[in-house]
Design a protein around this motif. Sequence first.
Motif, short mmCIF file in Angstrom:
data_model
loop_
_atom_site.label_atom_id
_atom_site.label_comp_id
_atom_site.label_asym_id
_atom_site.label_seq_id
_atom_site.Cartn_x
_atom_site.Cartn_y
_atom_site.Cartn_z
N ILE B 34 -2.52 -17.49 -62.74
CA ILE B 34 -1.21 -17.48 -63.39
C ILE B 34 -0.17 -17.04 -62.36
CG2 ILE B 34 0.17 -16.46 -65.25
CD1 ILE B 34 -2.45 -15.88 -66.71
N LEU B 35 0.91 -17.76 -62.31
CA LEU B 35 1.93 -17.50 -61.29
C LEU B 35 3.16 -16.87 -61.91
CD1 LEU B 35 2.94 -17.93 -58.32
CD2 LEU B 35 3.76 -20.16 -59.07
N PHE B 36 3.66 -15.84 -61.27
CA PHE B 36 4.91 -15.21 -61.72
C PHE B 36 5.93 -15.32 -60.63
CE2 PHE B 36 2.85 -13.57 -65.34
CZ PHE B 36 1.61 -13.07 -64.97
N LYS B 37 7.15 -15.55 -61.02
CA LYS B 37 8.20 -15.79 -60.01
C LYS B 37 8.94 -14.53 -59.64
CE LYS B 37 10.61 -19.37 -61.56
NZ LYS B 37 9.86 -20.02 -62.66
N ASP B 38 8.85 -13.52 -60.50
CA ASP B 38 9.55 -12.26 -60.17
C ASP B 38 8.84 -11.08 -60.80
OD1 ASP B 38 10.57 -11.81 -62.83
OD2 ASP B 38 11.99 -13.43 -62.41
N GLY B 39 9.28 -9.88 -60.50
CA GLY B 39 8.66 -8.66 -60.99
C GLY B 39 8.77 -8.54 -62.50
N ARG B 40 9.92 -9.01 -63.03
CA ARG B 40 10.15 -8.89 -64.47
C ARG B 40 9.08 -9.64 -65.25
NH1 ARG B 40 12.26 -5.14 -66.61
NH2 ARG B 40 10.25 -5.20 -67.65
N GLU B 41 8.88 -10.91 -64.83
CA GLU B 41 7.88 -11.73 -65.50
C GLU B 41 6.51 -11.06 -65.43
OE1 GLU B 41 7.55 -15.77 -64.16
OE2 GLU B 41 9.61 -16.26 -64.73
N THR B 42 6.24 -10.50 -64.23
CA THR B 42 4.94 -9.87 -64.06
C THR B 42 4.77 -8.72 -65.03
OG1 THR B 42 5.37 -10.27 -61.71
CG2 THR B 42 3.39 -9.03 -62.27
#
Lengths: 756, 137
Positions: B34-42
């Motif tokens: 699973i890929l997250f683009k930023d810290g928030r999403e993570t």
Amino acid sequence: MKNGSKTEGLNRKTLNRDWRHRVSLTVKMVVLTIVTGLVVWLVLDYALTSKLRTIFHSQLTERLGHNAMEDRLSFDRYVKAFQGAVKLFITQKNFSDYVESRKWTADGTPRIRYHVRSPVWFPRRSALRAFSQPRYALLLDASGRTREVYHSRKDILPLWLIKPAPLLIRKSHHQSFMTSIDNVPYIFSAESYFDSGKKVKAILLLASPIDDEFLNASLSTIQQGRLVALLTSEDEPRIMTSSNLEELPAGTRLNSLKDRYLITGEEFFDYGASELQIKLISFVSLDEIDLLTASVIARARQERAVLAFILILTSALMMFWITRNIHQITRRITDFSQHTLGMKPQELPKGDQLQILKERFQSLTDEVVKAREIIRQQAEEQTRLIVNNAFDAIITTDENGEIMTWNPQAENIFGLKREEAVGQNITRTINLPQYEEADGNNFRHFLDTGEEVIFNRQIQVTAVHSKGYIFPVELTISPARSDDRYIFIAIIRDITERKNAEQKLKDLNYELAQKNRELEQIIRITSHDLRTPLVNIYGFSRELESSVDKLTSDLRSDRIPKDIKEKVSLTLERDILESLKYITKSTSRMNVLLNGLLKLSRLGRVELNIQKVDMNNLMSDVSGIFEFQLKDGEVKLDISELPPCEGDEDQLNQVFSNLIGNALKFLDTGQAGIIEVTGHQMDGQSVYCVKDNGIGIDPDNINRIFEMFQQIMPGKSPGEGLGLTIVQKAVERHHGKIWVESEPGKGSRFFVSLPG
Amino acid sequence: MDKDTVILLAEDDEGHARLIMKNLKRAGFDNRLILFKDGRETLNYLFREGEGPHRDTAAKYILLLDISMPKVSGIEVLNRIKQNDELMKMPVIMITTTDDPHEVARCHKLGCSRYIIKTADYDKFVGAINELGTLSW
């Protein structure tokens, strides 16, 4: 006129002074001694002489008394012996035989026989000497008629003697009978000779004139030479006869002799029935006495003279010695005043040394006082110069803080003239009101307890200018003890400018630090941000490479025609791979550069952990890192005993690794590589040298090697060209220095100096 | 890493993400990613907050985390993870371009399991990814 006489008076005084001074002390003392001696001697002499005379006189008189007594005894004996003699003569056999043989008759007038030489009936002259020698001896018959007369000398006999009166004969019997006949004193003594029938047969009569001969004979040998005389018994005694008729002629009145002679022994002889009363007196001529006294006195004087001479000599010698010492002291004083006090040289005059010493000493004390005054003045002058010209304000106050002195610079700094400041309390003039109390307390505290709270330290306070504005000053207050009181010395410097400069510097430093941080941040961010796309470029280039590999392997399928296979593989292998190769190489290079930049930026931020670093340990670590490369290149790394230094161990490790690495990079392939590391200490710094025998550095390039991104030989070795830049930055952060000496073809020497 | 472990990749740069995913595949990791683009999403995913997909509490995860991310940085994410009792057990591997030793030390102090530096030294990077397999969780 007045002046003239005054000078004249002075001159005379000077002259007198000169005379008194010109005479040497020794001479003066000798003269004084002699004069004193003389005076004393004369006084003594006078006293002693008269005393002597008196003593002499009494002594002599006493002795004379004894002598006189002896004389009288002698005379007495002699006189008595006269009688004894006649007795003795009568008993002589000669006498008795002779007389017996005489046939004298009582009639007629007998013829008198005269003898000059001793008759038979009389002892010989020689034998007579033992007795009183009678001048005359008469042999009388029983009737008293003179038969024989002996007279020892040829002289004319008086008739009365030739035919002595019966009374005379009778009186002379059994005694020494003295009487004066015709004014001549005689002594008679007779004895009758009895024959066997007890009838007088003869009479022996001895007679002598009592004259000088008699006198002299009467005196014993020891008394010979004495002056004795027999006196008549008149009211005014005269000399009957004396032992020396020349000196004391008969008839001389006794009184007339009293001034010339010492006379003793005036006593009458008692001779029984003697009609003559005679005195035997002894004389000592006063002249003789004087002579004797004089000789004694002369002896005493002689002795005294010798003593005096010895005393004078001794005193003179002592004076001489004392004078010499005084002279030495004087000379020392002169030398002192010359050499130490710097007074003019003066000759020591000859003369009374004590006077000279007194004068010299007086002038010395004057000189010392003068010198002290000069020194004091000089010291004062110096102090005044210092205080007046000092660049700082110098203020002194008394115990209560009341201003005593106020130098020109104080006037400048505080805008208060001296006249206004003196007498004011220091806290009230130059302090802010809020400090007055505190400072006053400080002063009091010190005076009470001796504890220094604010004194003898540099403190920064705010002072008030007379115009009302405040400004910063740096001040030191030192208490000083002067006699019994304390004074406070305040040295004050206006540090407004300095403070301003300090502030400015602080601001600038802050700005600089800011800028640095900004710069570093920029570098960091840039290099970091640049890295990101770089990763992609590189990464995807490699992806492309692997894709090409895949294609190449796919191409191997049999279903693809050969000519297409060839064409495609050519493009793949040659063009695409080649292009990719360049892309990856360049990005790789960019990466290295970026890494270097990052490292560089980080160098400024990392804190240094300064410790004492054992360089021997460090270098053995470094040589460990390069162990493989050294062995591989057959390079000899020679590390000598290294002095320690102060620094961050990690950073220094980096520095020397870089240097060794560089040395390895620039070896001369033609010869065996030798890298030498040495070090020594100098002036508190440890200086290290990394020496190699490599290819060296071109003089053109030698200045640029420390610049950023400089690679002398790009491509010869991997690296960012930041190595030396990093080394320099690190060394400078340690407050050290780095420099290089190199000769192309021979090698290079890198010197690093660090705090030791 | 077993086949069921879900690989979480928090990486804002697309290129980097692609490279990592490719290499994972090449290394043989077939796991779901699973890929997250930023810290928030993570964070949203992990802490099951906000919009978007949420973590499955039953599943096993491994997180590859990039430090520099928009919205919330990797450090912050790591911090929050390690403060959560449940999540702190999850292995976190920092993947980042910075090799600043301070940052490295900080991450290790916070409790990351590994620190991989994305450099242009691609081989090293690949090698490090391969090693993930050897880690024992």
